[in-house]
Motif scaffolding. Structure first.
Motif, PDB file in Angstrom:
ATOM      1  N   PHE A   1       0.795  -1.226   0.000  1.00 58.62           N
ATOM      2  CA  PHE A   1       0.000   0.000   0.000  1.00 58.62           C
ATOM      3  C   PHE A   1       0.825   1.271   0.000  1.00 58.62           C
ATOM      4  O   PHE A   1       0.304   2.336  -0.251  1.00 58.62           O
ATOM      5  CB  PHE A   1      -0.932   0.008   1.216  1.00 58.62           C
ATOM      6  CG  PHE A   1      -1.731  -1.241   1.341  1.00 58.62           C
ATOM      7  CD1 PHE A   1      -2.659  -1.563   0.363  1.00 58.62           C
ATOM      8  CD2 PHE A   1      -1.560  -2.108   2.390  1.00 58.62           C
ATOM      9  CE1 PHE A   1      -3.399  -2.712   0.449  1.00 58.62           C
ATOM     10  CE2 PHE A   1      -2.298  -3.266   2.488  1.00 58.62           C
ATOM     11  CZ  PHE A   1      -3.215  -3.570   1.510  1.00 58.62           C
TER      12      PHE A   1
ATOM     13  N   ARG B   1      -3.368   6.039   0.278  1.00 56.48           N
ATOM     14  CA  ARG B   1      -3.095   4.693   0.787  1.00 56.48           C
ATOM     15  C   ARG B   1      -4.378   3.992   1.185  1.00 56.48           C
ATOM     16  O   ARG B   1      -4.548   2.794   0.940  1.00 56.48           O
ATOM     17  CB  ARG B   1      -2.149   4.778   1.971  1.00 56.48           C
ATOM     18  CG  ARG B   1      -0.757   5.146   1.511  1.00 56.48           C
ATOM     19  CD  ARG B   1       0.215   5.218   2.639  1.00 56.48           C
ATOM     20  NE  ARG B   1       1.536   5.523   2.114  1.00 56.48           N
ATOM     21  CZ  ARG B   1       2.595   5.727   2.877  1.00 56.48           C
ATOM     22  NH1 ARG B   1       2.481   5.677   4.186  1.00 56.48           N
ATOM     23  NH2 ARG B   1       3.761   5.987   2.340  1.00 56.48           N
TER      24      ARG B   1
ATOM     25  N   ARG C   1      -5.896   2.562  -1.777  1.00 56.04           N
ATOM     26  CA  ARG C   1      -5.284   1.301  -2.214  1.00 56.04           C
ATOM     27  C   ARG C   1      -5.824   0.140  -1.395  1.00 56.04           C
ATOM     28  O   ARG C   1      -6.093  -0.941  -1.924  1.00 56.04           O
ATOM     29  CB  ARG C   1      -3.770   1.375  -2.075  1.00 56.04           C
ATOM     30  CG  ARG C   1      -3.170   2.333  -3.071  1.00 56.04           C
ATOM     31  CD  ARG C   1      -1.652   2.321  -3.009  1.00 56.04           C
ATOM     32  NE  ARG C   1      -1.169   3.492  -3.714  1.00 56.04           N
ATOM     33  CZ  ARG C   1      -0.226   4.303  -3.258  1.00 56.04           C
ATOM     34  NH1 ARG C   1       0.367   4.045  -2.116  1.00 56.04           N
ATOM     35  NH2 ARG C   1       0.143   5.346  -3.966  1.00 56.04           N
TER      36      ARG C   1
ATOM     37  N   THR D   1      -4.677  -1.208  -8.193  1.00 60.19           N
ATOM     38  CA  THR D   1      -4.310  -0.087  -7.328  1.00 60.19           C
ATOM     39  C   THR D   1      -3.177  -0.457  -6.396  1.00 60.19           C
ATOM     40  O   THR D   1      -2.513   0.396  -5.847  1.00 60.19           O
ATOM     41  CB  THR D   1      -5.506   0.348  -6.462  1.00 60.19           C
ATOM     42  OG1 THR D   1      -5.997  -0.791  -5.796  1.00 60.19           O
ATOM     43  CG2 THR D   1      -6.578   0.962  -7.292  1.00 60.19           C
ATOM     44  N   VAL D   2      -2.968  -1.764  -6.230  1.00 64.02           N
ATOM     45  CA  VAL D   2      -1.944  -2.201  -5.291  1.00 64.02           C
ATOM     46  C   VAL D   2      -0.553  -1.902  -5.865  1.00 64.02           C
ATOM     47  O   VAL D   2      -0.373  -1.830  -7.076  1.00 64.02           O
ATOM     48  CB  VAL D   2      -2.145  -3.696  -5.005  1.00 64.02           C
ATOM     49  CG1 VAL D   2      -1.861  -4.514  -6.225  1.00 64.02           C
ATOM     50  CG2 VAL D   2      -1.298  -4.125  -3.856  1.00 64.02           C
TER      51      VAL D   2
END
Lengths: 443, 359, 357
Positions: free
Chosen positions: A253, A270, A273, A381-382
């Motif tokens: 993240f 974050r 994520r 998104t990671v």
């Protein structure tokens, strides 16, 4: 000819191999090496310049020869072979029957420093690591300009030498961790390591793990972040990645570039994520659970519209979802394979399949398309591509359990995943830790 | 520490095992379930008649169909209908339980209890009483121009068509009223209508699960005022004005002297003026409204006391004053004889966009 | 290593899993008025027990309960631990059986009971096999994942309360503490006694601050109160006592207009079930620790064997009545575990310390 005795027969057959006669000062010299690895004209030029600055007349022959490089003691076929393969040249002084190994001007076989190709940087240093290990160490040193940075290099492999470098900060890295890593490497120096699987074996990680144990990054900046967090960095020659050990859950993240944004935005990003990862794992399972096992959880309006869109779909929700998920995975995999120029075609075709067509053909329901789009988007998104693959795999566990047990299966799938992640340790450091320098750990 | 060799393999094996083991029972996809939203229930000579209104997911437009059957018990009928339909009936999405007025007057305790016992009906389902024979009502509902399947649902939903003149009661509240010493409830009464599909006909007073009397929509609003659910309710004040309730607050003071119970009830209403006829002053509207509310509620309470049905839950305020074994007789021994003193205080919060005379 | 945070989350989660299902039923049955008194009584007992237990365990630095009792001799340890093992086995059986029954009654009416028991058991077996440290980290992760959801739903559960149902605060019958002898009150101790034993099993692996555990138990108190008072305030005592699971009924009455889900109670209750899975894993791990005291087999063999045995036992319980009977017989073991074990740790601990000095 004397030289012939030394040259291994396979080399004689090799058309890349050359023997070039020349004179340095008064001595006649045979230069041997591989054409493909050496920039010969410039090497010759250098050798001649060197010969002019100190001639045989000024020095004795011994000292003259050693001014070019390291003498090879007891030359035999195998030492010649290794030296040449490494990319060095050998000078054979026939009068003295002596070999000198010289580092030549190499041909440039490494790309120059470029922007990263697998990680995008919005704000922050854009240069990325390259294949050449020296350049990489240099780049990391530039980022981590500290006296505490230590480099340990190993030459690993039984027959083929490969360089492996371990970088760490003496003031940050836990001594036990360092000992564990160097111990593992030094006890297996004769292993051939060509890829990360072999490296992972070498470090003693389980082969059957769903989670990569090193966080690989292309960015020297990220490597530096790892160093200052008390992690170790492994660099493998010809591998344009820095491998950060141990890799932790939080690395999924957080990237160092986040710190170039205002603090609040950093936390929001974050959080986003984390939401992305959860969405990716949960949403397909939730769809299946709600459609086939627990429809009572849905609001009536939603239930009716889903029922309406599924009316002519001939198979159960789990099959429907798996079908489309697999197509999606295929598209993802295919777009990695395809050259950039053909890539858009794939996107277009994929778009047609996953768009209205598959719905109007009554193969899947409308809602599923939306669900899968959300899933795919959120899987990216990671941080780090290798991590996004693990998450994509976990999704299927939840999907299957949801198909049998509904929402209960969904939540118990989460428990299994949590327990699995909790059980992973690398060198005694749990995957779930927020690792802090020098022993201070919480998690 | 316990160590475990290859968790991944074991997990995979477990998963496959689970897959093999649990593939055997049938879970039905949502499009193979029939999701009735309205159930109509009447009882004739000990036999139940059931109507189910089922939205049909077949076409682009939402259509619905109505099925009916009769039998000894509710689950019996559901089974029968389920057998004859192509899909399985899933009552979990039932939103409205429509009860025939005659059956409601007989008492619906058994049905409510069995609905609560069997988990397949949500306790949040609305209970409604139908003021005309159920077959006529459902006939009207199934007319081609009334094909919106969730009309009846939206009619009672707080964020959709509900307004404070309509009572709103759920199955669990009915169940509570059956068992609670001090809490009765009211249930809306409706019938079909040509222009608006549904017509509200006031509410039924339910005492221990039996309909004992009925009240008008205006009285329903009064009770909603007592229960604090009256915002946006509209009241017509004599011939002079129409006001909308913005908010209300109630405070109670209870007192027991011997066997006599006293309750002082102070209601504060904030209203805004919607419409005026002639030129009444603010003070006049306020005064007339207070007077109107007092008269209306006194008549209403007299009716409730006569019927011994405490749908305003006044008994709750005596929980500390009357011992528990006595409280069990609240409805019969105390409530009808309680001296209730009502005070209304109206605050006109604003007069809308136009100015009004103050006095 | 100091793992207070993880210990606290495991402690909280395993209790939360136990609170919301059977506990409210028992308390509502035990008194008519003034439910807070039995709750507080139970809670005070709980506090005293864990305080004593942790005090006793503090005499054995870096030892767990088994090793600690062993300092008084093998025979003493066996005599003392045998009922504990029996208690843990019963807890496993009861929990698995009762909770899968709840799941079939409330959520998955078409899924066979054995399938649900198999799911609960296999997951907790898997988690137990990963070892205590993994269990602790899982607890923390689940805590972070599920607690926001739980708090959200709990705050919505106040939707239908009528505060007047809390009155009267007290009556003469409750004030006499007559409920202490009631069967239902003794049964309610199930929620207090289930989860605390693990505090004595983790010390060889890591330390925790016992003070923080005591403080964090204060978080449990409102949960105990909520689990009883939400049903009472929503339905009233008379109606609430009719329900098999009053709290489930209460969350079923919540309606949230703006959410895409109609029955959010399901998410709440199922996340409680996941806490129960975690609780089961801890119980199994403890059981294995005790078994390995005499009979040293590999846990990787022992735990699956244990779970198969548990599964067979659970399958042989025919109906709900047997479950409640079992729960009742368990009361004696429960009182043993709550009184004798903490007392024994203190007595043996003091002697152990004297001998060492």
């Amino acid at each position: 000819m004397l030289l012939d005795r030394y040259i291994p027969p396979p080399l004689k057959e090799d058309s890349d191999f050359f023997i070039r006669k020349t004179r340095l000062s008064q001595l006649s010299v045979n230069i041997i090496g591989y054409t493909s690895l050496i920039d010969l004209p410039r090497t010759l030029e250098l050798l001649h310049k060197q010969a002019e600055s100190g001639t045989v007349a000024d020095l004795n022959a011994e000292a003259f020869m050693e001014s070019f490089g390291k003498p090879v003691k007891a030359p035999d076929e195998s030492t010649i072979m290794t030296t040449v393969t490494r990319g060095d040249i050998l000078l054979y002084f026939s009068e003295h029957d002596a070999f000198i190994s010289v580092t030549p001007v190499p041909k440039v076989l490494t790309r120059s420093i470029e922007a990263p190709t697998t990680e995008n940087v919005l704000r922050g240093a854009i240069s990325s690591l390259v294949e050449d290990i020296e350049t990489n160490i240099g780049m990391i040193k530039k980022h981590a300009a500290t006296q505490q940075l230590r480099v340990k290099s190993y030459s690993i492999g039984d027959r083929e030498g490969k360089r492996l470098s371990l970088l760490y900060r003496e003031d940050k890295l836990d001594l036990a961790l360092l000992r564990a890593i160097t111990g593992k490497i030094e006890s297996r120096l004769d292993w051939d390591v060509k890829n990360l699987q072999q490296l992972s074996d070498m470090l003693g990680f389980s082969r059957w793990s769903f989670v990569t144990r090193f966080n690989s990054t292309e960015l020297p900046q990220e490597a530096e972040r790892g160093l200052s967090q008390g992690k170790a960095i492994l660099l493998l020659d010809r591998m344009p990645f820095a491998l950060v050990v141990p890799s932790l859950l939080w690395d999924l993240f957080a990237v160092d570039n986040d710190h170039n944004f205002p603090v609040l935005l950093m936390y929001l990003v974050r959080l986003l994520r984390i939401v992305g990862v959860l969405t990716n794992m949960i949403v397909p399972g939730l769809y299946v659970a709600l459609v086939s096992v627990n429809p009572d959880v849905l609001r009536i309006e939603l239930a009716l519209s889903i029922a309406r869109s599924r009316v002519d779909v001939p198979y159960p929700a789990i099959v429907e979802t798996l079908l489309l998920l697999i197509i999606l995975e295929l598209i993802l995999e295919a777009s990695i394979r395809l050259p950039k120029s053909i890539g858009p075609t794939l996107t277009m075709v994929g778009g047609i399949i996953l768009g209205q067509a598959v719905v109007s053909a009554k193969l899947v329901s409308n809602l599923l398309i939306i669900i899968l789009a959300a899933t795919t988007i959120s899987s990216s998104t990671v941080v780090g591509f290798q991590n996004s693959i693990s998450i994509r795999v976990f999704k299927y566990l939840i999907l299957l359990l949801s198909a049998f047990y509904g929402v209960l299966g969904l939540l118990s799938g989460l428990v299994i995943i949590c327990a699995y992640l909790a059980s992973i340790t690398s060198f005694g450091i749990p995957y779930l830790h927020f690792y802090k320098p020098k022993g201070d750990s919480r998690g | 520490m316990l160590r475990f060799g290859k968790p991944a393999i074991r997990a995979a094996a477990m998963l496959i095992l689970a897959a093999l083991l649990s593939g055997c029972w049938d879970t039905k996809d949502i499009n193979h379930r029939v999701l009735p939203v309205v159930m109509g229930l009447s009882k004739v000579d000990g036999n139940y008649n059931m109507f189910l209104q089922i939205p049909e997911p077949t076409s682009d437009d939402s259509k619905m169909r109505i099925v009916s059957d009769s039998g000894e018990t509710v689950s019996d009928i559901v089974d029968k209908i389920s057998m004859n339909l192509e899909s399985q009936i899933d009552l979990l999405h039932l939103k409205v339980l429509l009860i025939d007025r005659k059956y409601a007057e007989e008492g619906i305790n058994d049905s409510i209890t069995s609905f609560i016992r069997a988990q397949d009906i949500s306790p949040k389902t609305m209970v409604v009483i139908c003021d005309e024979p159920l077959d006529r009502f459902f006939d009207a509902m199934s007319k081609p121009d009334n094909q919106e399947s969730t009309t009846l649902v939206h009619f009672f939903e707080k964020n959709a068509g509900w307004n404070p003149q309509v009572a709103q009661t759920r199955i669990w509240q009915m169940f509570r009223s059956i068992h609670s010493y001090t809490n009765d409830t009211m249930v809306p009464i409706i019938r079909s209508d040509d222009s608006t599909v549904i017509q509200s006909r006031g509410s039924a007073i339910i005492r221990n699960g039996r309909m004992v009397d009925r009240i008008t929509p205006d009285d329903t609003l009064m009770i909603n005022i007592f229960n604090g659910h009256s915002a946006q309710g509209k009241i017509e004040v004599m011939d002079h004005a129409n006001v909308e309730i913005v908010s209300n607050a109630i405070s109670h003071k209870s007192r027991v002297a011997g066997n006599q119970t006293f309750l002082e009830c102070h209601v504060r209403l904030k209203v805004t003026i919607l419409e005026t006829k002639g030129e009444p002053s603010v003070a006049q509207v306020k005064w007339e409204l207070e007077d109107l509310l007092r008269k209306r509620s006194e008549a209403l309470l007299a009716k409730l006391q006569k019927r011994k049905a405490d749908i305003v839950a006044f008994g709750q305020h005596f929980r500390t004053k009357i011992p528990r074994d006595q409280l069990a007789k609240w409805r019969t021994d105390y409530f009808p004889y309680t001296d209730i003193n009502l005070q209304f205080q109206v605050i006109v919060q604003n007069e809308g966009n136009l100015k009004m005379r103050k006095h | 290593m100091d793992k207070t945070l993880q210990t606290v989350s495991l402690y909280l989660l395993s209790h939360m899993g136990l609170i919301f299902f059977l506990y409210p039923t028992d308390i509502i049955e035990s008194v008519n008025i003034g439910h807070w008194l039995p709750i507080l009584t139970g809670f005070a007992i709980h506090l005293a027990v864990i305080a004593m237990y942790m005090k006793g365990m503090s005499y054995f630095p870096r030892m767990d309960l088994v090793d600690g009792l062993r300092t008084a001799g093998n025979a003493v340890a066996i005599v003392l631990l045998l009922p504990v093992a029996a208690y843990l086995v019963m807890i496993c059986v009861i929990t698995i059986r009762a909770y899968s029954e709840v799941v079939t009654i409330v959520f998955l009416s078409s899924t066979p009971l054995w399938a649900i028991m198999a799911l609960l058991l296999s997951i907790s077996t898997y988690v137990a096999m990963l070892g205590i440290e993994a269990i602790f980290r899982t607890a923390l992760l689940l805590f972070v994942l599920f607690i926001p959801l739980t708090v959200f739903i709990l705050s919505y559960a106040f939707q239908n309360v009528d505060w007047l149902y809390a009155l009267p605060v007290m009556d003469t019958h409750t004030a006499t503490f007559a409920f202490v002898q009631e069967r239902s009150f003794l049964l309610s101790l199930f929620a207090f006694s289930g989860g605390f034993l693990f505090l004595g099993f983790v010390q060889p692996h890591f330390r925790y601050k016992s003070r923080s555990i005591l403080w964090s138990s204060l978080i449990l108190l409102p949960l105990f109160l909520l689990s009883v008072y939400l049903p009472v305030l929503t339905f009233g005592q008379n109606t609430a006592e009719k329900f098999q699971f009053p709290f489930i009924m209460t969350v079923d009455t919540i309606s949230i207009d703006w959410l895409m889900f109609d029955r959010i109670s399901m998410f709440f209750l199922l996340s409680m079930i996941t806490f129960v899975i975690l609780f089961l894993a801890t119980v199994m791990w403890k059981l294995i620790r005790i078994i390995r005291f005499k009979w040293n087999a590999k846990p990787a063999v022992l735990i699956p064997a244990l779970s198969v045995a548990l599964f067979v036992t659970c399958m042989n319980i025919p109906d709900w009545k047997h479950v409640s009977d079992l729960l009742w017989w368990n009361t004696f073991f429960r009182i043993y575990v709550m009184v004798i074990i903490p007392a024994a740790t203190i007595v043996i601990g003091v002697r152990y310390r004297k001998r060492r000095v």
